[in-house]
Enzyme design. Structure first.
Site, short mmCIF file in Angstrom:
data_model
loop_
_atom_site.label_atom_id
_atom_site.label_comp_id
_atom_site.label_asym_id
_atom_site.label_seq_id
_atom_site.Cartn_x
_atom_site.Cartn_y
_atom_site.Cartn_z
N LYS A 22 0.83 -1.21 0.00
CA LYS A 22 0.00 0.00 0.00
C LYS A 22 0.86 1.26 0.00
O LYS A 22 0.64 2.18 -0.78
CB LYS A 22 -0.91 -0.01 1.24
CG LYS A 22 -1.55 1.33 1.54
CD LYS A 22 -2.38 1.29 2.81
CE LYS A 22 -1.64 1.49 4.10
NZ LYS A 22 -1.34 2.87 4.49
N ASN A 23 1.85 1.30 0.91
CA ASN A 23 2.60 2.54 1.08
C ASN A 23 3.60 2.81 -0.05
O ASN A 23 4.18 3.89 -0.13
CB ASN A 23 3.31 2.56 2.44
CG ASN A 23 2.31 2.73 3.57
OD1 ASN A 23 1.15 3.06 3.33
ND2 ASN A 23 2.75 2.48 4.79
N CYS A 116 -5.04 12.60 13.01
CA CYS A 116 -4.88 11.17 12.79
C CYS A 116 -4.82 10.49 14.14
O CYS A 116 -4.23 11.02 15.08
CB CYS A 116 -3.59 10.93 12.02
SG CYS A 116 -3.20 9.21 11.82
N ARG A 121 0.56 14.45 12.96
CA ARG A 121 1.30 14.09 11.74
C ARG A 121 1.53 15.35 10.91
O ARG A 121 0.89 15.57 9.88
CB ARG A 121 0.55 13.00 10.97
CG ARG A 121 0.42 11.78 11.85
CD ARG A 121 -0.06 10.56 11.21
NE ARG A 121 0.73 10.07 10.12
CZ ARG A 121 0.31 9.06 9.35
NH1 ARG A 121 -0.84 8.49 9.59
NH2 ARG A 121 1.05 8.64 8.34
N ASP A 309 5.25 0.16 11.84
CA ASP A 309 4.03 -0.47 11.33
C ASP A 309 3.88 -1.95 11.72
O ASP A 309 2.84 -2.55 11.43
CB ASP A 309 3.94 -0.30 9.80
CG ASP A 309 3.69 1.15 9.41
OD1 ASP A 309 3.23 1.93 10.27
OD2 ASP A 309 3.97 1.51 8.25
N ARG A 402 -8.41 -0.92 4.74
CA ARG A 402 -7.57 0.13 4.14
C ARG A 402 -6.19 -0.43 3.79
O ARG A 402 -5.52 0.10 2.91
CB ARG A 402 -7.37 1.29 5.13
CG ARG A 402 -8.60 2.14 5.35
CD ARG A 402 -8.25 3.34 6.21
NE ARG A 402 -6.90 3.78 5.87
CZ ARG A 402 -5.95 4.08 6.75
NH1 ARG A 402 -6.19 4.01 8.03
NH2 ARG A 402 -4.76 4.46 6.35
N1 EPU Z 1 7.12 14.26 10.80
C1 EPU Z 1 7.33 15.58 11.13
N2 EPU Z 1 7.21 16.52 10.13
C2 EPU Z 1 6.90 16.19 8.85
C3 EPU Z 1 6.69 14.83 8.53
C4 EPU Z 1 6.81 13.89 9.54
O1 EPU Z 1 7.61 15.93 12.27
O2 EPU Z 1 6.82 17.08 7.99
C5 EPU Z 1 7.23 13.26 11.85
C6 EPU Z 1 5.94 12.47 12.04
O3 EPU Z 1 5.05 13.14 12.92
C7 EPU Z 1 6.45 11.16 12.61
C8 EPU Z 1 7.78 10.97 11.87
O4 EPU Z 1 8.16 12.28 11.44
O5 EPU Z 1 6.70 11.29 13.97
C9 EPU Z 1 7.74 10.05 10.68
O6 EPU Z 1 6.68 10.42 9.82
P1 EPU Z 1 6.69 10.12 8.27
O7 EPU Z 1 6.53 11.39 7.54
O8 EPU Z 1 7.85 9.25 7.91
O9 EPU Z 1 5.35 9.28 8.12
P2 EPU Z 1 4.36 9.33 6.89
O10 EPU Z 1 5.15 9.52 5.66
O11 EPU Z 1 3.24 10.24 7.18
C10 EPU Z 1 4.49 6.77 6.32
C11 EPU Z 1 3.53 5.65 6.21
C12 EPU Z 1 3.06 5.24 7.61
C13 EPU Z 1 4.28 4.83 8.43
C14 EPU Z 1 5.29 5.99 8.46
C15 EPU Z 1 6.57 5.64 9.17
C16 EPU Z 1 2.50 6.04 4.08
C17 EPU Z 1 1.30 6.42 3.30
N3 EPU Z 1 2.39 6.06 5.39
O12 EPU Z 1 3.78 7.85 6.94
O13 EPU Z 1 2.22 4.12 7.44
O14 EPU Z 1 3.89 4.50 9.73
O15 EPU Z 1 5.62 6.38 7.11
O16 EPU Z 1 7.20 4.57 8.56
O17 EPU Z 1 3.53 5.71 3.52
C18 EPU Z 1 0.47 2.64 7.99
O18 EPU Z 1 0.64 2.10 6.89
O19 EPU Z 1 -0.26 2.14 8.88
C19 EPU Z 1 1.13 3.93 8.26
C20 EPU Z 1 0.73 4.75 9.22
#
Ligand code: EPU
Length: 434
Positions: A22-23, A116, A121, A309, A402
């Site tokens: 998915k991701n 969320c 996030r 995850d 999802r």
């Molecule tokens: N963060 C910030 N600022 C930002 C972006 C992120 O502080 O601008 C923080 C977040 O709050 C978090 C950390 O950095 O504490 C990591 O967040 P990241 O941006 O890596 O997460 P994401 O890209 O929003 C993806 C996956 C998540 C997975 C995370 C971590 C997708 C669509 N989602 O989220 O997947 O947990 O990376 O590996 O790729 C899931 O599939 O259940 C899921 C939540």
């Protein structure tokens, strides 16, 4: 609404296969907006999030077809640059539209995705990255407005207090591949899903160096072409199946499980004493044995560290492994919604700050009605139900749908007793009261 009834303590046996990731698929779908030519995406999991991303692309003007259940053909000849709130709010990953819209349209208006359940996030790093590329970025009335007409290559450090950002890296790479000049991204995320996106972009004609590392160098090109691309298999789904086999003490072969993507989880399973073998580049066999596991401590970290995850699912395994284990969340410090539900099944877990202190029991958990909260917490509850005595009723399973393709059907293929039923079938309190 449907619920899952899981009649636990059945040994599992056979082969189960992880679907496409998915991701990886969601940003890859977004990347199809970078070209007016046709992109064919194969091995896309049939999930509500993926179907929703398809709808988003259509709403932006792309032609979207599904020639086969896991294959999508997307042609984004003419597209709009505005992704409105009523669409974006339904799925956080919609934020991945930002990068391609900036690159292709030189302007973007994307609604902020909102709250969320797993904690705050923010997307500050995404926006910082775009500013470093010379974009004018403004957040107003719940929207991000980006003016990229003067965008150029730049040097960006993308690390934050929780490490690198997965979708932030995806967004910046997608923005940079068609932005003139050289962009260097330091502290880039190197999750296999980010690597997969980069491979797709390379197949469209992008110029990216350092793929798979924390330092990416991107040379902007004028245009990208169409592609046919196969999405990687879902390491989180595969990891969940390995853990299901471990906690039901079963002999199960998991296909679509690439050991290279699962190194941190496999390392912990080995430390816990699980008997498993890597049968091929994408198949792992677990030979679970009664009473053979010992507790392990875990800290979630960005890749190649232990993935957040599969934290909830490991928490479930440790709650039924005698001894003390500590699981600490470094990515989402509040991601423990599964804990109160596992407690209802008899688990002994206390939350201290960002850690779960788990006193694993030698007696099995007992089935109970439980409430799914987010995707991975829901998976943890299904796994708990497989190992527990009696019936576990998992409610709000739209979270599961999802991110896990046909989970109930796949588990039934291993001999599990899992039924999808209307919630009217759930026993009322008076039926279960002693
Ligand atoms: N963060 C910030 N600022 C930002 C972006 C992120 O502080 O601008 C923080 C977040 O709050 C978090 C950390 O950095 O504490 C990591 O967040 P990241 O941006 O890596 O997460 P994401 O890209 O929003 C993806 C996956 C998540 C997975 C995370 C971590 C997708 C669509 N989602 O989220 O997947 O947990 O990376 O590996 O790729 C899931 O599939 O259940 C899921 C939540």
């Amino acid at each position: 609404m449907d619920v899952l009834r899981i009649t636990g303590s059945q040994p599992l046996e056979g082969t189960i296969t992880a679907s496409g990731a998915k991701n990886a698929c969601l940003p890859i779908f977004a990347a199809t907006l970078l070209t007016g030519e046709t992109c064919v995406i194969e091995n896309a999991p049939d999930l509500s999030d993926v179907r929703f991303m398809g709808k988003l692309l259509e709403a932006l003007g792309a032609e979207v077809e599904r020639p086969a259940p896991n294959t999508w053909r997307i042609t984004a000849k003419e597209i709009a640059h505005r992704a409105p709130y009523d669409l974006v709010r339904k799925m956080r990953a919609s934020v991945c539209l930002l990068g391609p819209l900036v690159a292709r349209m030189k302007q973007a208006e994307v609604s902020l995705p909102g709250g969320c359940v797993i904690g705050p996030r923010p997307i500050d790093l995404h926006l910082k990255g775009l500013s470093k590329l010379g974009c004018e970025v403004e957040v107003k009335n719940g929207y991000v407005f980006v003016d990229a007409k003067n965008a150029h290559g730049g040097h960006v450090f993308l690390g934050g207090r929780h490490g690198s950002t997965v979708t932030g890296t995806a967004n910046l790479v997608m923005a940079a591949v068609m932005t003139p000049g050289i962009t260097r991204i330091e502290s880039a995320a190197c999750e296999p899903e980010v690597v997969d996106l980069c491979k797709m972009l390379l197949s469209m004609g992008a110029k990216i160096d350092g793929v798979g590392s924390h330092a990416l160098t991107i040379e902007g090109v004028e245009r990208l072409g169409g592609t046919t691309f196969r999405v990687i298999n879902d390491r989180i789904e595969a990891g969940s199946f390995l853990l299901a086999a471990a906690m039901t003490e079963s002999n199960v072969r998991v296909e679509g499980a690439e050991a290279e993507h699962l190194a941190a989880l496999l390392d912990k399973l080995e430390e816990a004493g699980l008997d498993y073998s890597i049968e091929s580049a994408d198949a792992i066999r677990v030979r679970g044995k009664p009473g053979s596991l010992k507790p392990v401590d875990i800290i979630t970290l960005p890749h190649p560290g232990y993935p957040t995850d599969v934290q909830a699912q490991m928490c479930t395994l440790m709650s039924m492994t005698p001894g003390l284990s500590i699981i600490t969340e470094r990515i989402y410090p509040n991601r423990f919604m599964h804990v109160p539900e596992l407690q209802r099944m008899g688990a002994d877990i206390a939350i201290e700050g960002a850690s779960a202190i788990i006193k694993g029991k030698s007696s099995p958990l007992s089935g109970a009605p439980v409430m799914a909260s987010d995707l991975r917490a829901s998976a943890a509850l299904v796994l708990a139900g497989l190992a527990a005595t009696g019936d576990t009723w998992v409610q709000r399973i739209y979270h599961l749908d999802r991110g896990y393709e046909k989970l109930d059907e796949k588990l039934r293929g291993l001999g599990a007793k899992v039924e999808r039923l209307p919630d009217s079938e759930m026993p009322k309190d008076e039926d279960t009261a002693a």
